[in-house]
Design an enzyme around this catalytic site. Structure first.
Site, short mmCIF file in Angstrom:
data_model
loop_
_atom_site.label_atom_id
_atom_site.label_comp_id
_atom_site.label_asym_id
_atom_site.label_seq_id
_atom_site.Cartn_x
_atom_site.Cartn_y
_atom_site.Cartn_z
N GLU A 70 0.96 -1.13 0.04
CA GLU A 70 0.04 -0.06 0.05
C GLU A 70 0.71 1.19 0.00
O GLU A 70 0.36 2.20 -0.72
CB GLU A 70 -1.04 -0.03 1.26
CG GLU A 70 -2.14 -1.05 1.06
CD GLU A 70 -1.73 -2.26 1.77
OE1 GLU A 70 -2.70 -2.99 1.99
OE2 GLU A 70 -0.59 -2.39 2.08
N PHE A 132 -12.23 -7.63 13.59
CA PHE A 132 -10.96 -8.29 12.65
C PHE A 132 -10.64 -6.96 11.54
O PHE A 132 -11.49 -6.53 10.95
CB PHE A 132 -11.20 -9.19 11.82
CG PHE A 132 -10.11 -9.66 11.04
CD1 PHE A 132 -8.81 -10.16 11.50
CD2 PHE A 132 -10.24 -9.94 9.71
CE1 PHE A 132 -7.53 -10.40 10.69
CE2 PHE A 132 -9.29 -10.00 8.69
CZ PHE A 132 -7.95 -10.64 9.25
N GLN A 133 -9.24 -6.64 11.54
CA GLN A 133 -8.81 -5.53 10.67
C GLN A 133 -9.70 -4.19 10.84
O GLN A 133 -9.76 -3.29 9.83
CB GLN A 133 -8.98 -5.85 9.16
CG GLN A 133 -7.95 -6.97 8.78
CD GLN A 133 -7.77 -7.14 7.47
OE1 GLN A 133 -8.40 -7.21 6.64
NE2 GLN A 133 -6.37 -7.67 7.18
N LYS A 182 -17.92 -1.42 4.83
CA LYS A 182 -18.20 -2.42 4.00
C LYS A 182 -19.79 -2.32 3.76
O LYS A 182 -20.13 -2.74 2.55
CB LYS A 182 -17.71 -3.84 4.30
CG LYS A 182 -18.01 -4.85 3.25
CD LYS A 182 -17.30 -6.19 4.09
CE LYS A 182 -17.09 -7.15 2.54
NZ LYS A 182 -16.42 -8.40 3.23
N MET A 492 23.59 9.94 4.15
CA MET A 492 23.39 11.33 5.09
C MET A 492 23.64 11.09 6.56
O MET A 492 24.33 11.96 7.30
CB MET A 492 22.11 11.86 4.78
CG MET A 492 21.91 13.29 5.23
SD MET A 492 23.07 14.57 4.29
CE MET A 492 21.95 14.73 2.83
#
Length: 581
Positions: A70, A132-133, A182, A492
């Protein structure tokens, strides 16, 4: 009608016909809205909470780019947005899918990039149950979005999408997030898409106050040592042409910030280079000695002021032009504040302004540039210097390329040695400094401009943060030239540990890493490697003559430092020039 507007109208004309009021699911509504907004590409990764959206995508006219993470998706959408000026769109599922977008959202927020981020969430009856999630992504992203929405009713979805695109692309651009449970995606309702947006509390000031413009014109006429500090606002406003005309008409030098590098031709006689921590000697001297500083769309951030705002441009009257009134006076007080779109300000000022009395001043800045240009010493052992690698890329393209970078030493060398002249040709994470950004951003830029040369420049550290997106490059045969400046360390960080921590090198060794050429080959991508200047010139020419993607690894001097440099907490007159030729 602009070309972009025509393209959007053509896409609308080619959509499958529907009647307003037709009953459809929330996921179908969402995709229909995206098409009506002229969206061509959507970057994303599916999951349980967005399965209804992906089912609708199966028969949609939208082109979906399946990234391998993602974070890769949102950086690609960001690169697309920066390369076009149009909003990038990304889709992620609930929970970890949504939270994997957070770094990319913060990156876009800091650099004022228009994104519309669509996340799924669990069904509303499960919200608050630690399902869940489940994740409160609107709460998580509240400080790093321009606005965000949690959609409760499917009937509201078209209006919310319309508002999201309006907010993301108007005023000061930025990311907007839409979180859709959903059950809302599955619900059905009549589809109505509003033609206009009216938000009572959101009305950006785009046209400047004419009296303030008159004051600016008068100040220019009185100045002897004026400079323009041009920032990312020039790029966001598409004001490159107007800035060039303004600078040449007034004979005022232009100092582009890091984010403004593609907003003014880098090789122009009035451009001494960028200012600040790793800026040019001439640019910093100009800021120290100017009597009139005209800030056009820059933030006066700490990499320019070094946090020492009282000592910054100590002899100058400050004119600050910005579409975001919150930026004016935030870090440095403005003698003449002008709120408005910088393009509109320039258009209002151009008929009224005359040539400044600045010939001697311009000559002085050019003398500083000649006295202390960007420079480096060739390696006595014949090793490839990273600066030379950037020069080779520039010489082969003449600057006619879109260049994306990651974050670190290579990023600064690109800013110093690659002279940008084309609009939206430099794409890099400025404000947040996000490692892993540059390579996926190049994917979005190449998708946006399939016929242009796109060069992705990363360090060996940053590239490994999103190297999995090589799969996308291979799958779509994107002709990106993928450059890795390999100094086998976190360059760096190593430089700061050398200069400020008595050479106590702590956890910067990347010498045990993947063989990048073999990695490219594993994805079916051509890989090349060079460790000397002669090899570098030869293999870069081979890469540029190769159709399709090529990964080029430049193995460079590991202890090379970026100079000039102003240490944190010092002022611009305390530059360390480093080793000169």
């Amino acid at each position: 009608m602009s070309t972009d507007t025509a393209m959007v109208d053509n896409r609308k004309a080619s959509l499958p016909p529907i009647e307003m009021g037709e009953v459809m699911s929330g996921s179908d509504m969402l995709l229909r809205c995206l098409l009506l907004e002229g969206v061509e590409y959507v970057f994303g990764y599916p999951g349980g909470a967005v399965l209804p959206i992906y089912d609708s995508l199966y028969s949609s006219h939208l082109k979906h780019i399946l990234t391998r993470h993602e974070q890769g998706a949102i950086h690609a959408a960001d690169g697309y947005a920066r390369a076009t000026g149009k909003p990038g769109v990304v889709i992620a599922t609930s929970g970890p899918g949504a939270t994997n977008l957070v770094t990319g959202i913060a990156t876009a927020h800091m650099d004022s990039v228009p994104l519309v981020c669509i996340t799924g969430n669990v069904a509303q009856h499960l919200i608050g149950t630690d399902a869940f999630q489940e994740a409160n992504i609107t709460g998580i992203t509240l400080p790093i979005t321009k606005h965000n929405y949690f959609v409760r009713n499917v009937e509201d979805l078209p209006r919310i999408v319309k508002e999201a695109f309006h907010i993301a692309t108007t005023g000061r651009p930025g990311p907007v997030l839409i979180d859709i449970p959903k059950d809302v995606n599955n619900a059905k309702a009549p589809f109505y898409y509003p033609e206009t947006v009216k938000l009572r509390t959101y009305n950006p000031t785009v046209k400047p106050n004419s009296l303030q413009v008159e004051r600016m014109v008068k100040a220019i006429a009185e100045a002897k040592k004026p400079v323009i500090l041009s920032g990312g606002g020039i790029v966001a406003a598409g004001a490159e042409k107007e800035l060039l005309e303004f600078a040449e008409k007034t004979n005022i030098p232009v100092i582009p910030t890091f984010m403004g590098l593609a907003g003014f031709p880098g090789g122009h006689r009035l451009c001494p280079g960028m200012p600040g921590m790793h800026g040019s000697y001439a640019a910093n001297q100009a800021l120290l000695n100017t009597d009139l500083l005209i800030n056009m769309g820059a933030r006066f951030d700490d990499r320019i002021t070094m946090g020492r705002t009282k000592e910054f441009a100590p002899n100058a009257k400050i004119i600050h032009i910005d579409i975001d009134p919150a930026e004016i006076g935030k870090n440095i007080n403005a003698y003449i504040p002008i709120v408005g779109d910088v393009k509109n300000v320039l258009l209002a000022a151009l008929p009224k302004v005359g040539r400044a009395d600045s010939d001697a001043w311009v000559a002085q800045i050019q003398a500083w540039s000649a006295e202390h240009p960007y420079s480096y010493k060739p390696s006595p052992e014949g090793r490839l210097k990273p600066q030379r690698a950037i020069e080779i890329m520039y010489e082969s393209t003449g600057g006619d390329a879109i260049v994306t970078t990651d974050v670190g030493q290579h990023q600064m060398w690109v800013a110093q040695y690659f002279k940008f002249s084309n609009q939206r040709s430099f794409i890099s994470s400025g404000g947040l400094g996000t490692m892993g950004f540059g390579f996926p951003a190049a994917i979005g830029a190449q998708m946006a401009h399939p016929d242009k040369t796109v060069i992705s420049v990363s360090g060996d550290g940053g590239f490994q943060m999103n190297q999995q997106e090589l799969a996308v490059v291979a799958n779509h045969n994107l002709p990106i030239k993928i450059v890795i400046i390999n100094n086998q360390c976190l360059g760096m960080v190593r430089q700061w540990q050398e200069l400020f921590y008595e050479h106590r090198y702590s956890q910067i060794d990347l010498s045990v890493s993947v063989d990048f050429v073999k990695l490219a080959d594993a994805y079916g991508i051509k890989g090349l490697r060079a460790s000397t200047e002669e090899e570098a010139e030869r293999i870069w020419q081979e890469a540029m003559n190769t159709n399709g993607p090529v990964l080029v690894e430049f193995v460079v001097e590991p202890e090379e430092n970026v100079y000039p440099m102003v240490a944190a907490g010092n002022t611009l007159d305390q530059m360390v020039l480093g080793d000169e030729k």
